[in-house]
Scaffold this motif. Sequence first.
Motif, PDB file in Angstrom:
ATOM      1  N   ASP A  64       2.564   5.266  -2.069  1.00 12.10           N
ATOM      2  CA  ASP A  64       3.030   5.013  -0.700  1.00 12.10           C
ATOM      3  C   ASP A  64       3.155   3.528  -0.417  1.00 12.10           C
ATOM      4  O   ASP A  64       3.974   3.114   0.400  1.00 12.10           O
ATOM      5  CB  ASP A  64       2.083   5.668   0.300  1.00 12.10           C
ATOM      6  N   VAL A 309      -9.273   7.167   3.991  1.00 10.35           N
ATOM      7  CA  VAL A 309      -8.291   7.616   4.979  1.00 10.35           C
ATOM      8  C   VAL A 309      -7.425   6.427   5.362  1.00 10.35           C
ATOM      9  O   VAL A 309      -7.946   5.363   5.732  1.00 10.35           O
ATOM     10  CB  VAL A 309      -8.980   8.206   6.224  1.00 10.35           C
ATOM     11  N   ARG A 313      -4.549   9.927   7.243  1.00 10.43           N
ATOM     12  CA  ARG A 313      -4.440  10.903   6.165  1.00 10.43           C
ATOM     13  C   ARG A 313      -5.331  10.521   4.998  1.00 10.43           C
ATOM     14  O   ARG A 313      -5.538   9.322   4.720  1.00 10.43           O
ATOM     15  CB  ARG A 313      -2.989  11.005   5.679  1.00 10.43           C
ATOM     16  N   ASN A 314      -5.858  11.530   4.307  1.00 12.53           N
ATOM     17  CA  ASN A 314      -6.617  11.252   3.094  1.00 12.53           C
ATOM     18  C   ASN A 314      -5.731  10.526   2.092  1.00 12.53           C
ATOM     19  O   ASN A 314      -4.515  10.804   1.986  1.00 12.53           O
ATOM     20  CB  ASN A 314      -7.127  12.546   2.470  1.00 12.53           C
ATOM     21  N   ALA A 315      -6.331   9.608   1.352  1.00 14.90           N
ATOM     22  CA  ALA A 315      -5.560   8.825   0.381  1.00 14.90           C
ATOM     23  C   ALA A 315      -6.445   8.434  -0.790  1.00 14.90           C
ATOM     24  O   ALA A 315      -7.646   8.203  -0.640  1.00 14.90           O
ATOM     25  CB  ALA A 315      -4.978   7.577   1.040  1.00 14.90           C
ATOM     26  N   TYR A 338      -1.909   2.858  -3.218  1.00 17.99           N
ATOM     27  CA  TYR A 338      -2.514   4.094  -2.708  1.00 17.99           C
ATOM     28  C   TYR A 338      -1.464   5.174  -2.529  1.00 17.99           C
ATOM     29  O   TYR A 338      -0.266   4.900  -2.371  1.00 17.99           O
ATOM     30  CB  TYR A 338      -3.258   3.851  -1.392  1.00 17.99           C
ATOM     31  N   LYS A 340      -1.183   8.881  -0.311  1.00 19.00           N
ATOM     32  CA  LYS A 340      -1.748   9.853   0.631  1.00 19.00           C
ATOM     33  C   LYS A 340      -1.560  11.264   0.090  1.00 19.00           C
ATOM     34  O   LYS A 340      -0.638  11.547  -0.661  1.00 19.00           O
ATOM     35  CB  LYS A 340      -1.053   9.727   1.993  1.00 19.00           C
TER      36      LYS A 340
END
Length: 341
Positions: A64, A309, A313-315, A338, A340
């Motif tokens: 991302d 996060v 969002r979790n990442a 990273y 997500k």
Amino acid sequence: MKISFLFAAGLCLLASACSKNSLTNTPAENTTLTAASGATALGAPSDPTRAELRVIIENVTGADAHIYNAKDNVGHTMDCAKIIANPAGGFIAVYHTYVNGEAKVNLASSADVLHWTWIRELAGSNTGSASQPTIAVAADGGFVMAWEQEPNNHLKFVYFRNWTDLQNGAVAKSFEAPRTLSSCAEGTPNLYYASSTRLDVGHHYYSNCDVDRQARGTLTNFNSWTTSRQPNFDNALLYWGVKGNIGDRDAAVYKGYNFGVIEGQGTKGDFGTWRTYLYDYQTGNADQLHIVTDHGSLAFANPTITNTVIDGRNAILVTLFVPSENSGSSEAGELIYYKKY
């Protein structure tokens, strides 16, 4: 990693312009990493999840966001950075920077993990070269840090009671671990678990003063240290033909399973042969990662992984040191990226 106990940061000093915790910063996964369960690698329940995580880590170009040769806002190189979420908001990074041949541990903050504001130097000016730092939020509040300290290459641990104290460099507790597994060097720490009274620590030792190998220790009450070799961890990388050092590592929980990233050197003394491996704590086996960057870098070292996060969002957040040897154009230095999920 350690090439010679005379050089505190190994690769980051010699290879270019130059490990980590189980209490992850993911609110849904505040879980402690465990040792390998003894499950067989063939058809293990963790296999599909490990394969999914492997795709995330390998695909830098599909992340991302990513940045090569990361530096803070005053120009310090962020070599061998460990990044965690700050309970007070935003993110914290600890890393080392070389100044006139001496490594110094620095602290910075960020809102987006890509742009970093330097806060202060935490070690290195008056204490001897300090490198390979890691940091964790303590289970009972505050922050724990560990790094590789010179002279007499060894592990140093410090505890800060809160974010204000960390920013001010006000240490509440500290401990310098005696070398017990190697007469030459013990370093590159990561923190599997951290509190103000107990640390579960991964590190390397310079086996026979020849090559780095893996160890795991416990620090109790910042005054009692024990550690032991981890030959099974080493074997997971030796299987892939690693002939040089097995050094820095980090670990995180992903979708209920414990995984680690670890560096291994294909040929002793050849910085261009550093590779990163994904270790499965459930099975005790490892996969070699084939990391894809924009310009085709091949060597990757000093991996860290943080389940956190980002933007709600979790990442999975990864850092890697890209040595100048076998690096793609403009990619040498610290890589941060990273994805997500």
